[in-house]
Design a protein around this motif. Structure first.
Motif, PDB file in Angstrom:
ATOM      1  N   ARG A 183       0.795  -1.550   0.029  1.00 40.34           N
ATOM      2  CA  ARG A 183       0.208  -0.019   0.291  1.00 40.34           C
ATOM      3  C   ARG A 183       0.588   1.058   0.099  1.00 40.34           C
ATOM      4  O   ARG A 183       0.877   2.223  -0.839  1.00 40.34           O
ATOM      5  CB  ARG A 183      -0.942  -0.017   0.980  1.00 40.34           C
ATOM      6  N   GLN A 184       1.738   1.230   0.740  1.00 37.51           N
ATOM      7  CA  GLN A 184       3.193   2.339   0.603  1.00 37.51           C
ATOM      8  C   GLN A 184       3.398   2.934  -0.672  1.00 37.51           C
ATOM      9  O   GLN A 184       3.315   3.724  -1.331  1.00 37.51           O
ATOM     10  CB  GLN A 184       4.027   1.828   1.370  1.00 37.51           C
ATOM     11  N   GLN A 185       3.992   2.404  -1.524  1.00 37.22           N
ATOM     12  CA  GLN A 185       4.342   2.108  -2.520  1.00 37.22           C
ATOM     13  C   GLN A 185       3.015   2.645  -3.426  1.00 37.22           C
ATOM     14  O   GLN A 185       3.624   3.279  -4.705  1.00 37.22           O
ATOM     15  CB  GLN A 185       4.612   0.973  -3.353  1.00 37.22           C
ATOM     16  N   GLN A 186       2.114   1.824  -3.620  1.00 32.06           N
ATOM     17  CA  GLN A 186       1.094   2.481  -4.217  1.00 32.06           C
ATOM     18  C   GLN A 186       0.639   3.946  -4.393  1.00 32.06           C
ATOM     19  O   GLN A 186       0.667   5.137  -4.819  1.00 32.06           O
ATOM     20  CB  GLN A 186      -0.236   1.706  -4.017  1.00 32.06           C
ATOM     21  N   ASP A 187       0.344   4.553  -2.723  1.00 30.50           N
ATOM     22  CA  ASP A 187       0.488   5.959  -2.077  1.00 30.50           C
ATOM     23  C   ASP A 187       1.650   6.809  -2.676  1.00 30.50           C
ATOM     24  O   ASP A 187       1.355   7.620  -3.173  1.00 30.50           O
ATOM     25  CB  ASP A 187      -0.078   5.650  -0.628  1.00 30.50           C
ATOM     26  N   MET A 188       2.835   6.053  -2.764  1.00 30.32           N
ATOM     27  CA  MET A 188       3.726   6.336  -2.799  1.00 30.32           C
ATOM     28  C   MET A 188       3.996   6.791  -4.245  1.00 30.32           C
ATOM     29  O   MET A 188       4.384   8.375  -5.365  1.00 30.32           O
ATOM     30  CB  MET A 188       4.948   6.251  -2.574  1.00 30.32           C
ATOM     31  N   ALA A 189       3.250   6.554  -5.193  1.00 26.86           N
ATOM     32  CA  ALA A 189       3.641   6.320  -7.123  1.00 26.86           C
ATOM     33  C   ALA A 189       2.482   7.073  -7.166  1.00 26.86           C
ATOM     34  O   ALA A 189       2.773   8.331  -8.205  1.00 26.86           O
ATOM     35  CB  ALA A 189       3.265   4.881  -7.442  1.00 26.86           C
ATOM     36  N   GLU A 190       1.247   7.669  -6.270  1.00 29.58           N
ATOM     37  CA  GLU A 190       0.174   8.614  -6.804  1.00 29.58           C
ATOM     38  C   GLU A 190       0.473   9.771  -6.181  1.00 29.58           C
ATOM     39  O   GLU A 190       0.437  10.388  -7.292  1.00 29.58           O
ATOM     40  CB  GLU A 190      -0.795   8.528  -6.029  1.00 29.58           C
ATOM     41  N   ARG A 191       1.669  10.323  -4.821  1.00 25.22           N
ATOM     42  CA  ARG A 191       2.058  11.418  -5.663  1.00 25.22           C
ATOM     43  C   ARG A 191       2.869  11.670  -5.952  1.00 25.22           C
ATOM     44  O   ARG A 191       3.034  13.465  -5.975  1.00 25.22           O
ATOM     45  CB  ARG A 191       2.612  11.547  -3.149  1.00 25.22           C
ATOM     46  N   VAL A 192       3.790  10.752  -6.123  1.00 28.06           N
ATOM     47  CA  VAL A 192       4.711  11.205  -7.508  1.00 28.06           C
ATOM     48  C   VAL A 192       3.905  11.637  -8.620  1.00 28.06           C
ATOM     49  O   VAL A 192       4.529  12.806  -9.417  1.00 28.06           O
ATOM     50  CB  VAL A 192       5.967  10.109  -7.507  1.00 28.06           C
TER      51      VAL A 192
ATOM     52  N   VAL B 147       9.801  13.422  -0.255  1.00 29.93           N
ATOM     53  CA  VAL B 147       9.057  11.482   0.293  1.00 29.93           C
ATOM     54  C   VAL B 147      10.348  10.704   1.361  1.00 29.93           C
ATOM     55  O   VAL B 147      11.390  10.738   0.775  1.00 29.93           O
ATOM     56  CB  VAL B 147       8.752  10.435  -1.388  1.00 29.93           C
ATOM     57  N   GLU B 148      10.267  10.561   2.237  1.00 31.08           N
ATOM     58  CA  GLU B 148      10.697  10.049   3.392  1.00 31.08           C
ATOM     59  C   GLU B 148      10.311   8.163   2.895  1.00 31.08           C
ATOM     60  O   GLU B 148       8.253   8.183   2.848  1.00 31.08           O
ATOM     61  CB  GLU B 148      10.435   9.872   4.740  1.00 31.08           C
ATOM     62  N   ALA B 149      10.191   7.380   2.412  1.00 36.36           N
ATOM     63  CA  ALA B 149      10.113   5.707   2.210  1.00 36.36           C
ATOM     64  C   ALA B 149      10.773   5.309   3.065  1.00 36.36           C
ATOM     65  O   ALA B 149      12.282   4.990   2.796  1.00 36.36           O
ATOM     66  CB  ALA B 149      10.445   6.033   0.747  1.00 36.36           C
ATOM     67  N   GLY B 150      10.141   4.067   3.523  1.00 43.49           N
ATOM     68  CA  GLY B 150      11.017   3.338   4.837  1.00 43.49           C
ATOM     69  C   GLY B 150      11.579   2.302   4.173  1.00 43.49           C
ATOM     70  O   GLY B 150      10.778   1.691   2.385  1.00 43.49           O
ATOM     71  N   THR B 151      12.454   1.420   5.008  1.00 42.12           N
ATOM     72  CA  THR B 151      12.981   0.067   4.042  1.00 42.12           C
ATOM     73  C   THR B 151      11.945  -0.910   4.123  1.00 42.12           C
ATOM     74  O   THR B 151      10.813  -0.863   4.439  1.00 42.12           O
ATOM     75  CB  THR B 151      14.256  -0.441   5.002  1.00 42.12           C
ATOM     76  N   GLY B 152      12.301  -1.344   2.215  1.00 37.99           N
ATOM     77  CA  GLY B 152      10.984  -2.189   2.397  1.00 37.99           C
ATOM     78  C   GLY B 152       9.662  -1.092   1.116  1.00 37.99           C
ATOM     79  O   GLY B 152       8.965  -2.704   0.595  1.00 37.99           O
ATOM     80  N   THR B 153       9.664   0.172   1.068  1.00 38.59           N
ATOM     81  CA  THR B 153       8.522   0.120   0.805  1.00 38.59           C
ATOM     82  C   THR B 153       8.552  -0.126  -1.061  1.00 38.59           C
ATOM     83  O   THR B 153       7.488  -0.154  -1.274  1.00 38.59           O
ATOM     84  CB  THR B 153       8.452   1.894   1.172  1.00 38.59           C
ATOM     85  N   GLY B 154       9.753  -0.697  -2.013  1.00 40.24           N
ATOM     86  CA  GLY B 154       9.867  -0.796  -3.154  1.00 40.24           C
ATOM     87  C   GLY B 154       9.820   1.087  -3.349  1.00 40.24           C
ATOM     88  O   GLY B 154       9.512   0.856  -4.905  1.00 40.24           O
ATOM     89  N   LYS B 155      10.467   1.923  -2.813  1.00 41.83           N
ATOM     90  CA  LYS B 155      10.427   3.127  -3.605  1.00 41.83           C
ATOM     91  C   LYS B 155      10.622   3.552  -4.409  1.00 41.83           C
ATOM     92  O   LYS B 155      10.797   4.206  -5.645  1.00 41.83           O
ATOM     93  CB  LYS B 155      11.177   4.498  -2.431  1.00 41.83           C
ATOM     94  N   SER B 156      12.091   2.225  -5.177  1.00 41.62           N
ATOM     95  CA  SER B 156      12.372   2.727  -6.773  1.00 41.62           C
ATOM     96  C   SER B 156      11.532   2.757  -7.586  1.00 41.62           C
ATOM     97  O   SER B 156      11.475   3.378  -8.630  1.00 41.62           O
ATOM     98  CB  SER B 156      13.580   1.861  -6.921  1.00 41.62           C
ATOM     99  N   PHE B 157      10.701   1.153  -7.359  1.00 39.47           N
ATOM    100  CA  PHE B 157       9.331   1.310  -8.643  1.00 39.47           C
ATOM    101  C   PHE B 157       8.455   2.116  -8.441  1.00 39.47           C
ATOM    102  O   PHE B 157       7.566   2.420  -9.308  1.00 39.47           O
ATOM    103  CB  PHE B 157       8.677   0.515  -8.261  1.00 39.47           C
ATOM    104  N   ALA B 158       8.148   3.463  -7.219  1.00 41.17           N
ATOM    105  CA  ALA B 158       7.239   3.985  -7.020  1.00 41.17           C
ATOM    106  C   ALA B 158       7.066   5.055  -7.575  1.00 41.17           C
ATOM    107  O   ALA B 158       6.673   5.975  -7.745  1.00 41.17           O
ATOM    108  CB  ALA B 158       7.064   4.191  -5.366  1.00 41.17           C
ATOM    109  N   TYR B 159       8.728   5.619  -7.746  1.00 48.12           N
ATOM    110  CA  TYR B 159       8.722   6.739  -8.315  1.00 48.12           C
ATOM    111  C   TYR B 159       9.008   6.819  -9.925  1.00 48.12           C
ATOM    112  O   TYR B 159       9.171   7.593 -10.614  1.00 48.12           O
ATOM    113  CB  TYR B 159       9.898   8.170  -8.054  1.00 48.12           C
ATOM    114  N   LEU B 160       9.734   5.135 -10.001  1.00 49.67           N
ATOM    115  CA  LEU B 160      10.612   4.892 -12.333  1.00 49.67           C
ATOM    116  C   LEU B 160       8.572   4.599 -12.554  1.00 49.67           C
ATOM    117  O   LEU B 160       8.985   5.153 -14.022  1.00 49.67           O
ATOM    118  CB  LEU B 160      11.030   3.210 -11.679  1.00 49.67           C
ATOM    119  N   LEU B 161       8.114   4.308 -12.311  1.00 52.19           N
ATOM    120  CA  LEU B 161       6.850   3.998 -12.818  1.00 52.19           C
ATOM    121  C   LEU B 161       6.259   4.750 -13.357  1.00 52.19           C
ATOM    122  O   LEU B 161       6.254   4.887 -14.261  1.00 52.19           O
ATOM    123  CB  LEU B 161       6.148   2.903 -12.297  1.00 52.19           C
TER     124      LEU B 161
END
Length: 646
Positions: free
Chosen positions: A28-37, A49-63
């Protein structure tokens, strides 16, 4: 650009990623981050954006970057993350969404072959110790497509042949070069101009900003949006690029290039003798630098160094002036001599600047000893105004991402340091909490009755407290230190006290050390600064992280002292406003090495008693993941006895 809410479907159970990634998990955190980005890419502004370990932050901004219609620059702090993005993440996302967006990697000039300098080195011949490496480069040069020296794995990055066959901003001939039409740097920049997404590192991003400050052109293409991952590193790195800098390497490189240019033009021995005198004066200065007393490597210039070192630089300046005067009348002889003459004028001006006793109130001047080399810097005391003017106010969209941006529960410290407090409209924030169950997966052990860190007995007590933790964890430990002195003390003692393999930072390159750690399965790795972040070891191989002290910066550092004075003069509290926030971020990075996946389990040990004895210790504790805290070693043994980690 997808509509709001669509990112939950894009990264949900029916995501295209689920069809090609067998272990894809909905976060869910990854989905929410992608939407904000995606929203920021569409509307503009500055986002933190502070994205905790395990969020999958790279995909959340790359997509969002791949699916938007904007030209996006992505900057990373480490080569490991840059390689992961380009070699793993983007190919997976592009395949899943059939993206046709053009993505390129752009590196700094010194990462690419210079055909002109290679040809000159081959024509002039190399020293016997370099001849083999030069022939290897020449063979590769006939086959390479992009001229990226990373392609040539047969030679280490440390090979002394690379400076002979690559260029710098100082010695590049630009459009006057006879090989300009075949230049890998020019080709790489052309590909970047035509690309939709450009991936760089922070060093190139900041070098580009610094060039713009000096009105000396730019290195990067104009883009619509910038995404900066590992953004917690940005302020410290910026200090290396803004301001004035002069190194012994620059001086030696200029003397070497001048010698080659004079030799190629068949000039007489008297002119070449001037080069020899300069080289001798530089070597004498370097020898003095090796004798500066104390264990420090940075001193305020000129007040913090012996007078003979200042006098040595004056001797270098005199020889630079002599060679500069020799080269000026030869400008018309060749393009190389013309360029060397121009560089001589610049270096003479830089030497005059550093030898001028007048102080520049907005900057701190300091000397750094790095190996055998000496470097002089004039660093801005305040970086925020420069970053605000050259980065945040020039880009329509800037998104800063990291696992560690907050101190306590807010972003105020990082905003102040980066100059974001004055940006209009103000920056927006988003926090994606880690999906890990820290209460179940980990434990925080604070050894009782530890001496104060300033005590001469502290490191010995730290080692004694660590041994039962390491034994209970079956090795599998990173033991992280804030000083090399403490690291070496532990390295001398632990092999006699523990039955596990002991690996010590500096005994081999970092990549090899990590490979050895992973292969051993029960090793103890003793590391300092470079192992506090950017290291990812998943699984049982790393099940324990021990930290000796809270990572406060060295109070004797000249840049830190100058910034403290400035902060106090402006009515601030240097400890609260500068030292404490930076130490909190550094500690969070070190702690982040422990739990890297949902299945990891581990024990974090921090030996510093100030976490409980000082009021500011609560700020550190509030900034850490929600770990159960214990002070009894029996609880550590029970954690492993009751769990499945051993």
């Amino acid at each position: 650009m997808r509509q709001e809410g669509a990112w939950h479907a894009a990264l949900g159970t029916d995501s295209p990623l689920a069809r090609i990634l067998p272990h894809f998990r909905v976060r869910r955190q990854q989905q929410d981050m992608a939407e904000r980005v995606a929203g920021w890419l569409q509307s503009g502004g500055v986002g933190l954006v502070e994205a905790g370990t395990g969020t999958g932050k790279s995909f959340a901004y790359l997509l969002p970057a791949l699916l938007c219609e904007r030209k996006v620059l992505i900057s990373t702090g480490s080569r490991a993350l840059q390689d992961q993005i380009l070699d793993k993440d983007i190919p997976v996302l592009a395949k899943a969404w059939s993206s046709q967006r053009r993505v390129v990697r752009l590196k700094g000039r010194s990462n690419y072959l210079c055909p002109f300098r290679l040809q000159r080195a081959l024509a002039e011949g190399a020293a016997p110790r370099l001849a083999r490496d030069l022939l290897i480069v020449a063979d590769w040069a006939s086959r390479t497509g992009e001229g990226d020296i990373a392609e040539l794995g047969a030679l280490p990055e440390s090979s002394p042949v690379w400076p002979l066959v690559t260029s710098t901003r100082d010695n590049c001939l630009g459009s006057d070069c006879p090989e300009y039409g075949h230049c890998p740097v020019v080709a790489a920049r052309k590909r970047a101009q035509e690309a939709d997404v450009v991936v760089v590192n922070h060093h190139l991003l900041l070098a580009d900003l610094a060039l713009r400050v000096d009105s000396r052109g730019d290195l990067l293409p104009r883009v619509d949006a910038i995404i900066i991952d590992e953004a917690h590193q940005l302020a410290d790195l910026a200090g290396q690029y803004f301001g004035q800098h002069l190194s012994s390497h620059q001086l030696l490189e200029w003397s070497r290039d001048s010698r080659q240019a004079l030799f190629a033009a068949a000039r007489d021995d008297a002119e070449l003798g001037v080069v020899t005198l300069l080289e001798q004066s530089i070597e004498a200065w370097l020898a003095l630098g090796q004798r500066v007393p104390g264990g420090e490597s940075r001193w305020e210039w000129p007040s913090g160094v012996p007078q003979e070192l200042v006098a040595g630089l004056q001797g270098v300046a005199a020889e630079v002036a002599r060679l500069d005067a020799t080269l000026r009348p030869l400008r018309e002889v060749s393009k190389e001599l013309e360029q060397c003459a121009g560089r001589g004028q610049h270096l003479a001006a830089m030497l005059a600047f550093f030898l001028d006793s007048a102080q520049e109130p907005a900057a701190v001047r300091w000397l750094e000893r790095r190996g055998r080399g000496l470097l002089l810097h004039a660093s801005p005391i305040e970086l925020g105004p420069l970053l605000r003017a050259e980065l945040f106010e020039r880009s329509a969209t800037t998104i800063l991402v990291s696992a560690t941006l907050r101190v306590g529960e807010d972003f105020r410290a990082v905003e102040a340091r980066l100059g974001l407090a004055e940006v209009e409209p103000g920056p927006q924030h988003f926090v994606a909490d880690s999906p890990f169950d820290y209460a179940r997966q980990a434990l925080l052990y604070l050894p009782p009755q530890m001496p104060e860190p300033a005590s001469p007995q502290f490191t010995a007590a730290c080692i004694e407290a660590a041994i039962p933790v390491i034994e209970a964890s079956g090795g599998r430990c990173f033991f992280l230190f804030t000083s090399h002195r403490a690291l070496q003390e532990a390295a001398a003692q632990l092999p006699r006290r523990l039955a596990f393999p002991i690996l010590v930072q500096g005994s081999m390159p970092r990549a090899r050390l990590l490979d050895a750690f992973r292969r051993a399965g029960n090793a103890v790795l003793l590391g300092a600064a470079s192992f506090w972040e950017g290291v990812d070891v998943q699984g049982e191989t790393l099940s324990c992280v021990i930290i000796d002290k809270l990572p406060f910066a060295n109070p004797s550092d000249p840049v830190l002292r100058a910034r403290h004075r400035h902060c106090a003069a402006m009515g601030g509290d240097p400890f609260r406003d500068l030292q404490l926030p930076q130490a909190v971020i550094a500690l969070r990075q070190g702690v982040g090495r422990l739990i890297r996946s949902e299945s990891d389990r581990g024990v974090l040990t921090i030996c510093d008693p100030r976490l409980l004895s000082k009021g500011y210790g609560r700020i550190f504790l509030r900034s850490l993941p929600p770990l159960p805290l214990v002070q009894d070693i029996a609880a550590v043994r029970e954690f492993w006895h009751n769990g499945d980690g051993q």
